[in-house]
Design a protein around this motif. Structure first.
Motif, short mmCIF file in Angstrom:
data_model
loop_
_atom_site.label_atom_id
_atom_site.label_comp_id
_atom_site.label_asym_id
_atom_site.label_seq_id
_atom_site.Cartn_x
_atom_site.Cartn_y
_atom_site.Cartn_z
N THR A 1 6.98 5.22 -3.04
CA THR A 1 7.87 6.38 -2.99
C THR A 1 8.94 6.40 -4.07
O THR A 1 9.28 7.49 -4.54
N GLN B 1 3.51 -0.25 3.90
CA GLN B 1 4.21 -0.97 2.82
C GLN B 1 3.87 -0.37 1.46
O GLN B 1 4.74 -0.26 0.59
N GLU C 1 10.68 7.22 1.88
CA GLU C 1 10.78 5.76 1.75
C GLU C 1 11.46 5.15 2.98
O GLU C 1 11.00 4.13 3.51
N GLN C 2 12.52 5.79 3.45
CA GLN C 2 13.22 5.29 4.64
C GLN C 2 12.35 5.36 5.88
O GLN C 2 12.35 4.44 6.70
N ALA D 1 9.11 5.15 5.99
CA ALA D 1 8.12 4.08 5.87
C ALA D 1 8.76 2.72 6.16
O ALA D 1 8.16 1.88 6.84
N ALA D 2 9.96 2.50 5.66
CA ALA D 2 10.65 1.23 5.89
C ALA D 2 10.90 1.00 7.38
O ALA D 2 10.74 -0.12 7.88
N LYS E 1 5.82 2.84 1.20
CA LYS E 1 7.22 2.51 0.91
C LYS E 1 7.39 2.09 -0.55
O LYS E 1 8.31 2.53 -1.23
N ILE F 1 6.42 9.53 9.19
CA ILE F 1 6.07 9.56 7.77
C ILE F 1 5.50 10.93 7.41
O ILE F 1 5.87 11.53 6.39
#
Length: 110
Positions: free
Chosen positions: A37, A31, A74-75, A77-78, A34, A97
């Protein structure tokens, strides 16, 4: 960016069994990655003159691609956060990641 690196290192250590598996701590690390980023591109808005910078000059010529790669991190990690339950799911999250990190570093880092 050092905080993102620290979070990834923590996740790697847990995935390898070097640290005790803690799904909550791993999810918190993801988190933070995410959340951090979106700031990556803003750290490189002006041509870098810091002699300690590890950015290659191509970052300025291909800034749109650099931004896209940051968004892909970011994607990754999401997508990873809700899947982490045990060491195998953490290892997969680390692979995804870490792959996003490597894609950018290979292209834009000394």
């Amino acid at each position: 960016m050092m905080g993102l690196d620290d979070d990834l290192k923590l996740m790697i250590a847990m995935a390898k069994g070097e640290k005790a598996m803690d799904a909550d701590a791993a999810q918190a690390a993801v988190q933070r990655i995410k959340a951090g980023t979106p700031e990556i591109a803003t750290l490189f808005k002006a041509p870098e003159t810091d002699p300690k910078s590890e950015a290659l000059p191509t970052i300025w010529d291909e800034f749109d691609q650099f931004t896209t790669l940051a968004q892909e991190l970011e994607q990754a990690a999401a997508k990873a956060a809700p899947t982490i339950q045990d060491r195998p799911t953490l290892a997969q999250a680390v692979a995804n990641i870490g792959g996003a990190c490597r894609a950018c570093h290979r292209r834009f880092r000394k």
